[in-house]
Design a protein around this motif. Sequence first.
Motif, PDB file in Angstrom:
ATOM      1  N   ARG A  75      -9.623   4.948   1.457  1.00 39.95           N
ATOM      2  CA  ARG A  75      -9.846   3.591   1.973  1.00 39.95           C
ATOM      3  C   ARG A  75      -9.467   2.555   0.930  1.00 39.95           C
ATOM      4  NH1 ARG A  75     -15.323   3.664   5.610  1.00 39.95           N
ATOM      5  NH2 ARG A  75     -14.505   5.146   7.117  1.00 39.95           N
ATOM      6  N   GLU A  76      -9.877   2.792  -0.317  1.00 42.44           N
ATOM      7  CA  GLU A  76      -9.557   1.844  -1.380  1.00 42.44           C
ATOM      8  C   GLU A  76      -8.055   1.847  -1.683  1.00 42.44           C
ATOM      9  OE1 GLU A  76     -12.052   2.770  -4.682  1.00 42.44           O
ATOM     10  OE2 GLU A  76     -13.879   2.475  -3.524  1.00 42.44           O
ATOM     11  N   ILE A  77      -7.456   3.033  -1.738  1.00 45.82           N
ATOM     12  CA  ILE A  77      -6.013   3.126  -1.983  1.00 45.82           C
ATOM     13  C   ILE A  77      -5.244   2.542  -0.801  1.00 45.82           C
ATOM     14  CG2 ILE A  77      -4.091   4.733  -2.238  1.00 45.82           C
ATOM     15  CD1 ILE A  77      -5.871   6.461  -3.939  1.00 45.82           C
ATOM     16  N   GLY A  78      -5.719   2.811   0.416  1.00 37.70           N
ATOM     17  CA  GLY A  78      -5.081   2.257   1.613  1.00 37.70           C
ATOM     18  C   GLY A  78      -5.093   0.743   1.602  1.00 37.70           C
ATOM     19  N   LEU A  79      -6.210   0.152   1.190  1.00 36.44           N
ATOM     20  CA  LEU A  79      -6.303  -1.303   1.105  1.00 36.44           C
ATOM     21  C   LEU A  79      -5.328  -1.844   0.059  1.00 36.44           C
ATOM     22  CD1 LEU A  79      -7.769  -3.899   1.958  1.00 36.44           C
ATOM     23  CD2 LEU A  79      -9.413  -3.447   0.132  1.00 36.44           C
ATOM     24  N   LEU A  80      -5.253  -1.186  -1.086  1.00 38.06           N
ATOM     25  CA  LEU A  80      -4.327  -1.599  -2.138  1.00 38.06           C
ATOM     26  C   LEU A  80      -2.885  -1.522  -1.655  1.00 38.06           C
ATOM     27  CD1 LEU A  80      -3.721  -2.301  -5.162  1.00 38.06           C
ATOM     28  CD2 LEU A  80      -3.572   0.159  -5.527  1.00 38.06           C
ATOM     29  N   PHE A  81      -2.501  -0.359  -1.083  1.00 41.53           N
ATOM     30  CA  PHE A  81      -1.127  -0.199  -0.621  1.00 41.53           C
ATOM     31  C   PHE A  81      -0.782  -1.132   0.534  1.00 41.53           C
ATOM     32  CE2 PHE A  81      -1.052   4.108  -2.675  1.00 41.53           C
ATOM     33  CZ  PHE A  81      -0.018   3.805  -3.540  1.00 41.53           C
ATOM     34  N   SER A  82      -1.702  -1.344   1.452  1.00 39.69           N
ATOM     35  CA  SER A  82      -1.400  -2.247   2.572  1.00 39.69           C
ATOM     36  C   SER A  82      -1.199  -3.672   2.069  1.00 39.69           C
ATOM     37  CB  SER A  82      -2.496  -2.186   3.632  1.00 39.69           C
ATOM     38  OG  SER A  82      -3.725  -2.669   3.117  1.00 39.69           O
ATOM     39  N   VAL A  84      -0.098  -4.515  -0.988  1.00 44.25           N
ATOM     40  CA  VAL A  84       1.179  -4.531  -1.704  1.00 44.25           C
ATOM     41  C   VAL A  84       2.346  -4.508  -0.722  1.00 44.25           C
ATOM     42  CG1 VAL A  84       2.671  -3.167  -3.233  1.00 44.25           C
ATOM     43  CG2 VAL A  84       0.273  -3.520  -3.825  1.00 44.25           C
ATOM     44  N   PHE A  85       2.284  -3.640   0.291  1.00 41.49           N
ATOM     45  CA  PHE A  85       3.374  -3.553   1.263  1.00 41.49           C
ATOM     46  C   PHE A  85       3.489  -4.807   2.113  1.00 41.49           C
ATOM     47  CE2 PHE A  85       3.130   1.215   0.774  1.00 41.49           C
ATOM     48  CZ  PHE A  85       4.337   1.290   0.102  1.00 41.49           C
ATOM     49  N   ALA A  86       2.377  -5.483   2.375  1.00 42.80           N
ATOM     50  CA  ALA A  86       2.443  -6.739   3.125  1.00 42.80           C
ATOM     51  C   ALA A  86       3.205  -7.787   2.319  1.00 42.80           C
ATOM     52  CB  ALA A  86       1.036  -7.236   3.449  1.00 42.80           C
ATOM     53  N   VAL A  87       2.922  -7.879   1.028  1.00 37.20           N
ATOM     54  CA  VAL A  87       3.632  -8.831   0.179  1.00 37.20           C
ATOM     55  C   VAL A  87       5.108  -8.457   0.079  1.00 37.20           C
ATOM     56  CG1 VAL A  87       3.833  -9.699  -2.187  1.00 37.20           C
ATOM     57  CG2 VAL A  87       1.588  -9.494  -1.137  1.00 37.20           C
ATOM     58  N   ILE A  88       5.385  -7.181  -0.131  1.00 38.66           N
ATOM     59  CA  ILE A  88       6.777  -6.729  -0.221  1.00 38.66           C
ATOM     60  C   ILE A  88       7.490  -6.942   1.104  1.00 38.66           C
ATOM     61  CG2 ILE A  88       8.234  -4.681  -0.473  1.00 38.66           C
ATOM     62  CD1 ILE A  88       6.244  -3.676  -2.574  1.00 38.66           C
TER      63      ILE A  88
END
Length: 181
Positions: A75-82, A84-88
């Motif tokens: 959940r924490e990694i998913g939040l981080l990646f989502s 980052v990917f939203a910004v990218i």
Amino acid sequence: MEDFVDNYKHEIIASAITLIIVLTLKFLGDKAIRKIGKISNIVEARTLLIIKYYSTLLSLIGIGAISFIWGVNYREIGLLFSSVFAVIGVALFASWSILSNITAGVILFFSFPFKIGDRVKILDKDIESEEPYLIEDIKAFHVSLRKENGELLVYPNNLIMQKAVTLIYNTEDGPDGTEEA
């Protein structure tokens, strides 16, 4: 230190097995890609590029497997990646085009019927010339084509897969289609 090893014995063994599997797959995959490149007479630089893509994919799969083994909170990694990917995704709106060119480059490596040195004609209404082009180089994103007058056309890989391409003559045959000596 002994407590750590005793407490995480299963995770350490599973991580070691995962690492061995990933390294074995990398070795076998590299060998297979090099063999395909050699059999198909593909330039070494293109073969190395495909090996690099394959290694990156295996590394990501290995990192995912090891993080699953060690019980990382997704959940924490998913939040981080989502995030980052939203910004990218917003910053690189046209990234689908880049990815499609890279994917087309990989497909061209394994199934492209033309090689560097062949003369081809691309049947595209946007290309004004009917003159054939010499394939100078095939890269990750594009194919470099040169006219006889020296003009260079850099054509995206995804378009060369979508358009009809006519082989005028290849490197083994001469311009008249007969085998060169």
